[in-house]
Design a protein around this motif. Sequence first.
Motif, PDB file in Angstrom:
ATOM      1  N   GLY A  83       0.793  -1.225   0.000  1.00 35.00           N
ATOM      2  CA  GLY A  83       0.000   0.000   0.000  1.00 35.00           C
ATOM      3  C   GLY A  83       0.822   1.270   0.000  1.00 35.00           C
ATOM      4  O   GLY A  83       0.289   2.346  -0.245  1.00 35.00           O
ATOM      5  N   GLU A  84       2.135   1.168   0.248  1.00 41.00           N
ATOM      6  CA  GLU A  84       2.958   2.382   0.205  1.00 41.00           C
ATOM      7  C   GLU A  84       3.232   2.771  -1.236  1.00 41.00           C
ATOM      8  O   GLU A  84       3.309   1.922  -2.135  1.00 41.00           O
ATOM      9  CB  GLU A  84       4.256   2.161   0.977  1.00 41.00           C
ATOM     10  CG  GLU A  84       4.033   1.939   2.471  1.00 41.00           C
ATOM     11  CD  GLU A  84       5.312   2.081   3.266  1.00 41.00           C
ATOM     12  OE1 GLU A  84       5.787   3.236   3.412  1.00 41.00           O
ATOM     13  OE2 GLU A  84       5.842   1.051   3.729  1.00 41.00           O
ATOM     14  N   TRP A  85       3.389   4.076  -1.464  1.00 44.67           N
ATOM     15  CA  TRP A  85       3.553   4.567  -2.835  1.00 44.67           C
ATOM     16  C   TRP A  85       4.384   5.837  -2.864  1.00 44.67           C
ATOM     17  O   TRP A  85       4.565   6.495  -1.833  1.00 44.67           O
ATOM     18  CB  TRP A  85       2.193   4.831  -3.487  1.00 44.67           C
ATOM     19  CG  TRP A  85       1.337   5.850  -2.754  1.00 44.67           C
ATOM     20  CD1 TRP A  85       0.409   5.599  -1.783  1.00 44.67           C
ATOM     21  CD2 TRP A  85       1.351   7.265  -2.929  1.00 44.67           C
ATOM     22  NE1 TRP A  85      -0.160   6.772  -1.341  1.00 44.67           N
ATOM     23  CE2 TRP A  85       0.401   7.810  -2.034  1.00 44.67           C
ATOM     24  CE3 TRP A  85       2.067   8.128  -3.770  1.00 44.67           C
ATOM     25  CZ2 TRP A  85       0.155   9.182  -1.950  1.00 44.67           C
ATOM     26  CZ3 TRP A  85       1.823   9.500  -3.680  1.00 44.67           C
ATOM     27  CH2 TRP A  85       0.870  10.007  -2.778  1.00 44.67           C
ATOM     28  N   THR A  86       4.884   6.143  -4.038  1.00 38.77           N
ATOM     29  CA  THR A  86       5.575   7.413  -4.296  1.00 38.77           C
ATOM     30  C   THR A  86       5.097   7.953  -5.632  1.00 38.77           C
ATOM     31  O   THR A  86       4.623   7.198  -6.491  1.00 38.77           O
ATOM     32  CB  THR A  86       7.101   7.231  -4.334  1.00 38.77           C
ATOM     33  OG1 THR A  86       7.440   6.222  -5.300  1.00 38.77           O
ATOM     34  CG2 THR A  86       7.639   6.836  -2.971  1.00 38.77           C
ATOM     35  N   PRO A  87       5.214   9.273  -5.848  1.00 35.96           N
ATOM     36  CA  PRO A  87       4.756   9.842  -7.123  1.00 35.96           C
ATOM     37  C   PRO A  87       5.612   9.365  -8.295  1.00 35.96           C
ATOM     38  O   PRO A  87       6.823   9.197  -8.179  1.00 35.96           O
ATOM     39  CB  PRO A  87       4.909  11.352  -6.915  1.00 35.96           C
ATOM     40  CG  PRO A  87       5.008  11.550  -5.440  1.00 35.96           C
ATOM     41  CD  PRO A  87       5.656  10.319  -4.903  1.00 35.96           C
ATOM     42  N   LEU A  88       4.952   9.169  -9.411  1.00 42.25           N
ATOM     43  CA  LEU A  88       5.610   8.895 -10.683  1.00 42.25           C
ATOM     44  C   LEU A  88       5.567  10.183 -11.482  1.00 42.25           C
ATOM     45  O   LEU A  88       4.495  10.750 -11.710  1.00 42.25           O
ATOM     46  CB  LEU A  88       4.881   7.777 -11.426  1.00 42.25           C
ATOM     47  CG  LEU A  88       5.393   7.424 -12.828  1.00 42.25           C
ATOM     48  CD1 LEU A  88       6.784   6.810 -12.753  1.00 42.25           C
ATOM     49  CD2 LEU A  88       4.417   6.473 -13.521  1.00 42.25           C
ATOM     50  N   ARG A  89       6.753  10.669 -11.885  1.00 41.58           N
ATOM     51  CA  ARG A  89       6.845  11.963 -12.559  1.00 41.58           C
ATOM     52  C   ARG A  89       7.376  11.803 -13.983  1.00 41.58           C
ATOM     53  O   ARG A  89       8.244  10.980 -14.241  1.00 41.58           O
ATOM     54  CB  ARG A  89       7.748  12.918 -11.779  1.00 41.58           C
ATOM     55  CG  ARG A  89       7.162  13.378 -10.446  1.00 41.58           C
ATOM     56  CD  ARG A  89       8.078  14.384  -9.763  1.00 41.58           C
ATOM     57  NE  ARG A  89       7.442  15.018  -8.616  1.00 41.58           N
ATOM     58  CZ  ARG A  89       7.433  14.505  -7.390  1.00 41.58           C
ATOM     59  NH1 ARG A  89       8.056  13.348  -7.166  1.00 41.58           N
ATOM     60  NH2 ARG A  89       6.830  15.140  -6.399  1.00 41.58           N
TER      61      ARG A  89
ATOM     62  N   ARG B 181       3.269  -0.172  -4.125  1.00 32.75           N
ATOM     63  CA  ARG B 181       3.713  -1.473  -3.630  1.00 32.75           C
ATOM     64  C   ARG B 181       2.468  -2.310  -3.310  1.00 32.75           C
ATOM     65  O   ARG B 181       1.739  -2.037  -2.365  1.00 32.75           O
ATOM     66  CB  ARG B 181       4.554  -1.297  -2.371  1.00 32.75           C
ATOM     67  CG  ARG B 181       5.276  -2.552  -1.922  1.00 32.75           C
ATOM     68  CD  ARG B 181       6.590  -2.747  -2.645  1.00 32.75           C
ATOM     69  NE  ARG B 181       7.561  -1.698  -2.298  1.00 32.75           N
ATOM     70  CZ  ARG B 181       8.754  -1.589  -2.861  1.00 32.75           C
ATOM     71  NH1 ARG B 181       9.123  -2.446  -3.807  1.00 32.75           N
ATOM     72  NH2 ARG B 181       9.578  -0.618  -2.518  1.00 32.75           N
ATOM     73  N   THR B 182       2.251  -3.343  -4.117  1.00 29.68           N
ATOM     74  CA  THR B 182       1.055  -4.174  -3.903  1.00 29.68           C
ATOM     75  C   THR B 182       1.321  -5.335  -2.956  1.00 29.68           C
ATOM     76  O   THR B 182       0.383  -5.869  -2.359  1.00 29.68           O
ATOM     77  CB  THR B 182       0.541  -4.736  -5.230  1.00 29.68           C
ATOM     78  OG1 THR B 182       1.612  -5.402  -5.910  1.00 29.68           O
ATOM     79  CG2 THR B 182      -0.014  -3.624  -6.113  1.00 29.68           C
TER      80      THR B 182
ATOM     81  N   ARG C 118       4.469  -6.823  -0.050  1.00 26.09           N
ATOM     82  CA  ARG C 118       5.724  -6.549   0.653  1.00 26.09           C
ATOM     83  C   ARG C 118       6.885  -7.258  -0.042  1.00 26.09           C
ATOM     84  O   ARG C 118       6.813  -8.450  -0.372  1.00 26.09           O
ATOM     85  CB  ARG C 118       5.627  -7.016   2.109  1.00 26.09           C
ATOM     86  CG  ARG C 118       6.921  -6.842   2.908  1.00 26.09           C
ATOM     87  CD  ARG C 118       6.758  -7.329   4.335  1.00 26.09           C
ATOM     88  NE  ARG C 118       8.042  -7.350   5.010  1.00 26.09           N
ATOM     89  CZ  ARG C 118       8.622  -6.302   5.579  1.00 26.09           C
ATOM     90  NH1 ARG C 118       7.996  -5.148   5.560  1.00 26.09           N
ATOM     91  NH2 ARG C 118       9.791  -6.410   6.156  1.00 26.09           N
ATOM     92  N   GLY C 119       7.956  -6.512  -0.289  1.00 28.07           N
ATOM     93  CA  GLY C 119       9.172  -7.105  -0.803  1.00 28.07           C
ATOM     94  C   GLY C 119       9.177  -7.419  -2.286  1.00 28.07           C
ATOM     95  O   GLY C 119      10.101  -8.081  -2.757  1.00 28.07           O
ATOM     96  N   VAL C 120       8.160  -6.945  -3.027  1.00 29.59           N
ATOM     97  CA  VAL C 120       8.173  -7.144  -4.477  1.00 29.59           C
ATOM     98  C   VAL C 120       8.223  -5.782  -5.163  1.00 29.59           C
ATOM     99  O   VAL C 120       7.931  -4.751  -4.556  1.00 29.59           O
ATOM    100  CB  VAL C 120       6.932  -7.938  -4.962  1.00 29.59           C
ATOM    101  CG1 VAL C 120       6.868  -9.291  -4.287  1.00 29.59           C
ATOM    102  CG2 VAL C 120       5.647  -7.148  -4.708  1.00 29.59           C
ATOM    103  N   LYS C 121       8.574  -5.791  -6.433  1.00 29.67           N
ATOM    104  CA  LYS C 121       8.645  -4.541  -7.177  1.00 29.67           C
ATOM    105  C   LYS C 121       7.277  -3.865  -7.217  1.00 29.67           C
ATOM    106  O   LYS C 121       6.246  -4.543  -7.243  1.00 29.67           O
ATOM    107  CB  LYS C 121       9.124  -4.797  -8.599  1.00 29.67           C
ATOM    108  CG  LYS C 121      10.552  -5.311  -8.696  1.00 29.67           C
ATOM    109  CD  LYS C 121      10.915  -5.568 -10.148  1.00 29.67           C
ATOM    110  CE  LYS C 121      12.334  -6.096 -10.269  1.00 29.67           C
ATOM    111  NZ  LYS C 121      12.702  -6.380 -11.683  1.00 29.67           N
ATOM    112  N   PRO C 122       7.244  -2.521  -7.251  1.00 26.87           N
ATOM    113  CA  PRO C 122       5.954  -1.841  -7.358  1.00 26.87           C
ATOM    114  C   PRO C 122       5.364  -1.984  -8.756  1.00 26.87           C
ATOM    115  O   PRO C 122       6.056  -2.365  -9.706  1.00 26.87           O
ATOM    116  CB  PRO C 122       6.307  -0.376  -7.064  1.00 26.87           C
ATOM    117  CG  PRO C 122       7.725  -0.245  -7.497  1.00 26.87           C
ATOM    118  CD  PRO C 122       8.372  -1.569  -7.181  1.00 26.87           C
TER     119      PRO C 122
END
Length: 222
Positions: free
Chosen positions: A153-159, A170-171, A173-177
Amino acid sequence: MVRIREPHEWPSTVDEAQAVQERLRPSVRFAEPPEVRSAAGLDVAYRGSDELVAAVAVLDVASLSVVDSVVVRGVAEFPYVPGLFAFREAPPLLTALERLSVEPDVLVCDGQGLAHPRRFGLACHLGVLTDLPSIGVGKTALGSYDPPGEQRGEWTPLRLDDEVVGRALRTQRGVKPVFVSVGHRFTLDTACDLVLRLAPRYRLPETTRAADHLSRTAPTRP
Protein backbone atom coordinates in the motif's frame (compact mmCIF):
# COMPACT_ATOMS: atom_id res chain seq x y z
CA MET A 1 -21.87 -5.45 -24.74
CA VAL A 2 -19.44 -2.51 -24.66
CA ARG A 3 -20.30 0.16 -27.19
CA ILE A 4 -17.71 2.32 -28.94
CA ARG A 5 -18.97 5.86 -28.34
CA GLU A 6 -16.17 7.90 -29.93
CA PRO A 7 -14.99 5.93 -32.98
CA HIS A 8 -12.23 7.21 -35.23
CA GLU A 9 -10.38 5.96 -38.27
CA TRP A 10 -7.19 4.10 -37.44
CA PRO A 11 -4.15 5.93 -38.86
CA SER A 12 -1.33 4.39 -40.83
CA THR A 13 1.49 6.86 -40.08
CA VAL A 14 3.20 8.13 -36.94
CA ASP A 15 2.18 11.74 -37.60
CA GLU A 16 -1.46 10.75 -38.06
CA ALA A 17 -1.41 8.66 -34.87
CA GLN A 18 0.09 11.45 -32.80
CA ALA A 19 -2.53 13.84 -34.20
CA VAL A 20 -5.28 11.44 -33.03
CA GLN A 21 -3.80 11.40 -29.52
CA GLU A 22 -3.58 15.19 -29.41
CA ARG A 23 -7.17 15.51 -30.65
CA LEU A 24 -8.65 13.02 -28.17
CA ARG A 25 -6.57 13.98 -25.13
CA PRO A 26 -8.88 16.85 -24.03
CA SER A 27 -11.71 14.30 -23.74
CA VAL A 28 -10.04 12.62 -20.74
CA ARG A 29 -12.05 13.33 -17.58
CA PHE A 30 -11.12 12.95 -13.92
CA ALA A 31 -13.89 11.93 -11.56
CA GLU A 32 -14.76 9.52 -8.79
CA PRO A 33 -16.18 6.49 -10.61
CA PRO A 34 -19.51 4.88 -9.78
CA GLU A 35 -19.44 1.79 -7.57
CA VAL A 36 -17.03 -0.73 -9.05
CA ARG A 37 -18.48 -4.23 -8.85
CA SER A 38 -16.83 -5.69 -11.95
CA ALA A 39 -13.45 -4.99 -13.50
CA ALA A 40 -12.12 -6.01 -16.89
CA GLY A 41 -8.47 -6.91 -17.34
CA LEU A 42 -7.07 -6.30 -20.83
CA ASP A 43 -3.90 -7.83 -22.22
CA VAL A 44 -2.28 -8.53 -25.59
CA ALA A 45 0.20 -11.33 -26.30
CA TYR A 46 2.26 -11.52 -29.47
CA ARG A 47 2.88 -14.65 -31.51
CA GLY A 48 5.79 -13.58 -33.64
CA SER A 49 6.30 -9.98 -34.73
CA ASP A 50 2.77 -9.03 -35.80
CA GLU A 51 0.34 -11.85 -34.97
CA LEU A 52 -1.38 -11.12 -31.69
CA VAL A 53 -3.97 -12.40 -29.25
CA ALA A 54 -6.07 -9.83 -27.38
CA ALA A 55 -7.85 -10.98 -24.24
CA VAL A 56 -10.41 -9.40 -21.93
CA ALA A 57 -11.35 -11.05 -18.63
CA VAL A 58 -14.13 -9.56 -16.49
CA LEU A 59 -13.87 -10.30 -12.79
CA ASP A 60 -16.31 -9.82 -9.94
CA VAL A 61 -14.38 -7.50 -7.64
CA ALA A 62 -15.78 -9.01 -4.43
CA SER A 63 -14.88 -12.63 -5.21
CA LEU A 64 -12.22 -12.08 -7.92
CA SER A 65 -13.91 -14.80 -9.96
CA VAL A 66 -14.09 -14.54 -13.76
CA VAL A 67 -17.63 -13.80 -14.94
CA ASP A 68 -16.94 -13.31 -18.66
CA SER A 69 -14.03 -13.46 -21.07
CA VAL A 70 -13.27 -12.98 -24.76
CA VAL A 71 -10.20 -13.76 -26.86
CA VAL A 72 -9.58 -12.18 -30.28
CA ARG A 73 -6.81 -13.23 -32.64
CA GLY A 74 -5.49 -10.83 -35.23
CA VAL A 75 -2.55 -9.15 -36.88
CA ALA A 76 -1.14 -5.79 -35.77
CA GLU A 77 -1.88 -3.16 -38.41
CA PHE A 78 0.42 -0.47 -37.01
CA PRO A 79 4.21 -0.57 -36.58
CA TYR A 80 5.94 -0.95 -33.23
CA VAL A 81 6.54 2.67 -32.18
CA PRO A 82 7.10 3.72 -28.52
CA GLY A 83 4.23 5.89 -27.31
CA LEU A 84 1.89 4.55 -30.00
CA PHE A 85 1.22 1.03 -28.74
CA ALA A 86 -2.52 1.77 -28.60
CA PHE A 87 -2.65 1.81 -32.37
CA ARG A 88 -1.44 -1.81 -32.41
CA GLU A 89 -3.41 -3.09 -29.44
CA ALA A 90 -6.59 -1.03 -29.13
CA PRO A 91 -8.36 -2.31 -32.29
CA PRO A 92 -8.40 -6.01 -31.25
CA LEU A 93 -9.11 -5.10 -27.62
CA LEU A 94 -12.11 -3.03 -28.71
CA THR A 95 -13.36 -5.98 -30.75
CA ALA A 96 -13.05 -8.17 -27.65
CA LEU A 97 -14.88 -5.60 -25.51
CA GLU A 98 -17.74 -5.44 -28.01
CA ARG A 99 -18.14 -9.23 -27.77
CA LEU A 100 -18.55 -9.30 -23.98
CA SER A 101 -21.93 -10.33 -22.62
CA VAL A 102 -21.59 -7.86 -19.70
CA GLU A 103 -20.38 -4.28 -19.47
CA PRO A 104 -17.62 -3.94 -16.86
CA ASP A 105 -17.55 -1.03 -14.46
CA VAL A 106 -13.86 -0.31 -15.14
CA LEU A 107 -11.16 -1.23 -17.64
CA VAL A 108 -7.83 -2.21 -16.06
CA CYS A 109 -5.23 -1.98 -18.81
CA ASP A 110 -1.85 -3.67 -18.81
CA GLY A 111 -0.13 -0.42 -19.73
CA GLN A 112 -0.23 3.31 -19.19
CA GLY A 113 -2.83 6.02 -18.86
CA LEU A 114 -1.60 9.56 -18.22
CA ALA A 115 1.93 8.23 -17.74
CA HIS A 116 2.66 8.80 -21.40
CA PRO A 117 4.65 11.39 -23.41
CA ARG A 118 1.41 12.96 -24.70
CA ARG A 119 -0.59 12.05 -21.57
CA PHE A 120 -2.71 9.66 -23.62
CA GLY A 121 -1.68 6.05 -23.17
CA LEU A 122 -3.71 2.92 -23.90
CA ALA A 123 -5.92 3.28 -20.81
CA CYS A 124 -6.86 6.84 -21.80
CA HIS A 125 -7.49 5.82 -25.40
CA LEU A 126 -9.77 2.92 -24.56
CA GLY A 127 -11.52 4.90 -21.83
CA VAL A 128 -12.32 7.81 -24.13
CA LEU A 129 -13.48 5.59 -27.01
CA THR A 130 -15.84 3.59 -24.78
CA ASP A 131 -16.51 6.31 -22.18
CA LEU A 132 -15.90 3.68 -19.50
CA PRO A 133 -13.85 4.37 -16.38
CA SER A 134 -10.32 3.12 -17.00
CA ILE A 135 -6.92 2.90 -15.35
CA GLY A 136 -3.45 1.82 -16.42
CA VAL A 137 -1.36 -0.59 -14.35
CA GLY A 138 2.10 -0.89 -15.88
CA LYS A 139 4.82 -3.36 -15.03
CA THR A 140 7.53 -0.84 -15.92
CA ALA A 141 7.79 2.87 -15.18
CA LEU A 142 7.42 5.51 -17.82
CA GLY A 143 8.96 8.35 -15.85
CA SER A 144 10.99 8.73 -12.68
CA TYR A 145 10.14 7.79 -9.09
CA ASP A 146 11.67 7.13 -5.70
CA PRO A 147 11.20 3.56 -4.45
CA PRO A 148 8.16 3.36 -2.16
CA GLY A 149 8.36 1.83 1.30
CA GLU A 150 8.40 -1.95 1.58
CA GLN A 151 4.93 -2.31 3.07
CA ARG A 152 1.89 -3.17 0.97
CA GLY A 153 0.00 0.00 0.00
CA GLU A 154 2.96 2.38 0.20
CA TRP A 155 3.55 4.57 -2.83
CA THR A 156 5.58 7.41 -4.30
CA PRO A 157 4.76 9.84 -7.12
CA LEU A 158 5.61 8.89 -10.68
CA ARG A 159 6.85 11.96 -12.56
CA LEU A 160 7.31 12.69 -16.23
CA ASP A 161 8.65 16.07 -17.40
CA ASP A 162 8.38 17.31 -13.78
CA GLU A 163 4.66 16.50 -13.73
CA VAL A 164 3.05 13.87 -11.51
CA VAL A 165 1.43 11.38 -13.90
CA GLY A 166 0.84 8.41 -11.58
CA ARG A 167 2.20 6.41 -8.67
CA ALA A 168 4.65 3.63 -7.98
CA LEU A 169 2.49 1.40 -5.78
CA ARG A 170 3.71 -1.47 -3.63
CA THR A 171 1.06 -4.17 -3.90
CA GLN A 172 2.97 -6.80 -1.91
CA ARG A 173 5.72 -6.55 0.65
CA GLY A 174 9.17 -7.10 -0.80
CA VAL A 175 8.17 -7.14 -4.48
CA LYS A 176 8.64 -4.54 -7.18
CA PRO A 177 5.95 -1.84 -7.36
CA VAL A 178 3.45 -1.49 -10.16
CA PHE A 179 2.84 1.84 -11.88
CA VAL A 180 -0.69 3.16 -11.68
CA SER A 181 -2.06 6.04 -13.73
CA VAL A 182 -5.52 7.34 -14.50
CA GLY A 183 -7.04 6.55 -17.87
CA HIS A 184 -10.52 8.12 -17.88
CA ARG A 185 -13.27 8.93 -15.35
CA PHE A 186 -11.13 7.97 -12.35
CA THR A 187 -9.00 9.57 -9.68
CA LEU A 188 -5.51 8.43 -8.74
CA ASP A 189 -6.45 7.74 -5.11
CA THR A 190 -9.38 5.55 -6.12
CA ALA A 191 -7.32 3.82 -8.81
CA CYS A 192 -4.68 2.80 -6.27
CA ASP A 193 -7.34 1.61 -3.83
CA LEU A 194 -8.86 -0.55 -6.56
CA VAL A 195 -5.51 -2.02 -7.58
CA LEU A 196 -4.88 -3.09 -3.99
CA ARG A 197 -8.32 -4.74 -3.86
CA LEU A 198 -7.52 -6.58 -7.08
CA ALA A 199 -4.06 -7.69 -5.91
CA PRO A 200 -4.56 -9.43 -2.56
CA ARG A 201 -1.80 -12.04 -3.07
CA TYR A 202 0.41 -11.21 -6.01
CA ARG A 203 2.20 -8.21 -7.48
CA LEU A 204 -0.18 -7.83 -10.43
CA PRO A 205 -3.96 -7.37 -10.19
CA GLU A 206 -6.00 -10.51 -10.71
CA THR A 207 -7.60 -8.79 -13.71
CA THR A 208 -4.22 -8.56 -15.44
CA ARG A 209 -3.26 -12.09 -14.43
CA ALA A 210 -6.50 -13.53 -15.80
CA ALA A 211 -6.25 -11.67 -19.11
CA ASP A 212 -2.56 -12.56 -19.45
CA HIS A 213 -3.35 -16.25 -18.90
CA LEU A 214 -6.07 -16.13 -21.55
CA SER A 215 -3.89 -14.41 -24.13
CA ARG A 216 -0.94 -16.74 -23.61
CA THR A 217 -2.85 -20.01 -23.54
CA ALA A 218 -5.25 -19.33 -26.41
CA PRO A 219 -4.84 -21.90 -29.21
CA THR A 220 -2.74 -20.79 -32.16
CA ARG A 221 -4.46 -19.69 -35.32
CA PRO A 222 -5.38 -22.77 -37.43
